[in-house]
Scaffold this motif. Structure first.
Motif, short mmCIF file in Angstrom:
data_model
loop_
_atom_site.label_atom_id
_atom_site.label_comp_id
_atom_site.label_asym_id
_atom_site.label_seq_id
_atom_site.Cartn_x
_atom_site.Cartn_y
_atom_site.Cartn_z
N ALA A 1 26.39 2.46 -15.66
CA ALA A 1 25.31 2.77 -16.60
C ALA A 1 25.42 1.93 -17.88
O ALA A 1 24.42 1.39 -18.38
CB ALA A 1 25.31 4.26 -16.94
N LEU A 2 26.64 1.79 -18.39
CA LEU A 2 26.84 0.98 -19.59
C LEU A 2 26.50 -0.49 -19.34
O LEU A 2 25.88 -1.15 -20.18
CB LEU A 2 28.28 1.12 -20.10
CG LEU A 2 28.61 2.43 -20.80
CD1 LEU A 2 30.12 2.56 -20.99
CD2 LEU A 2 27.89 2.51 -22.14
N HIS A 3 26.90 -1.00 -18.19
CA HIS A 3 26.60 -2.39 -17.84
C HIS A 3 25.10 -2.64 -17.89
O HIS A 3 24.63 -3.58 -18.54
CB HIS A 3 27.15 -2.69 -16.44
CG HIS A 3 26.78 -4.04 -15.91
ND1 HIS A 3 25.59 -4.28 -15.26
CD2 HIS A 3 27.43 -5.23 -15.94
CE1 HIS A 3 25.54 -5.55 -14.91
NE2 HIS A 3 26.64 -6.15 -15.30
N TRP A 4 24.32 -1.79 -17.20
CA TRP A 4 22.88 -2.02 -17.12
C TRP A 4 22.17 -1.69 -18.43
O TRP A 4 21.20 -2.36 -18.79
CB TRP A 4 22.29 -1.28 -15.93
CG TRP A 4 22.79 -1.89 -14.65
CD1 TRP A 4 23.64 -1.33 -13.74
CD2 TRP A 4 22.52 -3.21 -14.17
NE1 TRP A 4 23.90 -2.22 -12.71
CE2 TRP A 4 23.22 -3.38 -12.96
CE3 TRP A 4 21.74 -4.26 -14.64
CZ2 TRP A 4 23.17 -4.56 -12.22
CZ3 TRP A 4 21.69 -5.43 -13.90
CH2 TRP A 4 22.39 -5.57 -12.70
N ALA A 5 22.63 -0.68 -19.14
CA ALA A 5 22.03 -0.37 -20.45
C ALA A 5 22.22 -1.53 -21.40
O ALA A 5 21.28 -1.95 -22.10
CB ALA A 5 22.63 0.91 -21.02
#
Length: 161
Positions: free
Chosen positions: A12-16
């Protein structure tokens, strides 16, 4: 032992962060009116565009700290077996460069804004082509692993492990 894949939080952090960085790269003009006011000696203008650009930069800084904490605390999956030493080194250097940009570009931008520094603003602006180049290499490597090597590298980012 290394995890099989990235955690849900890491994914989630990667894509956010990818989305936030893309917005600031695409809509860099948002902050131009505010910067022109600084250059004209009137101080910064906090219009919606400047606030959005600055807010996204601060969000990237906060999220990269969370990402690094997860990376250190949980670890990351091993690279696929069969990668040569040079490929492993390139992967590690590429990720280190991306993390350096995710920290350095927003820091330079904030310092340029609040110190009204043309020199720091120029350093901040160098982040755009550097980000674009590294993102292209990063995405290209992922596609190469998926379509040519077929070694499951992209699965680490698609399925929590």
């Amino acid at each position: 032992m290394a995890p099989r894949g990235y955690s849900r939080a890491q994914i989630a952090l990667h894509w956010a962060m990818a989305g936030l960085i893309a917005v600031n790269l695409i809509f860099e003009d948002w902050i131009k009116a505010g910067w022109e006011s600084i250059e004209d000696g009137f101080g910064p203008v906090y219009d919606a565009g400047a606030l959005a650009h600055i807010g996204i930069g601060v969000a990237v800084l906060v999220l990269v700290v969370l990402r690094l904490a997860l990376r250190i605390g949980r670890g990351v999956p091993d690279l696929p077996a069969g990668m040569k030493a040079q490929e492993r080194l390139a992967a590690h250097l590429g990720h280190a460069a991306l993390y350096a940009l995710m920290i350095g570009v927003p820091v330079m931008g904030l310092l340029a804004w609040f110190l009204a520094s043309d020199d720091l603003a120029e350093l901040h602006e160098l982040g755009k082509p550097a980000f674009i180049l590294l993102i292209a290499v990063h995405a290209g490597a992922a596609v190469w692993h998926q379509l040519v090597r077929k070694d499951g590298l992209m699965d680490r980012m698609r399925r929590p492990g």
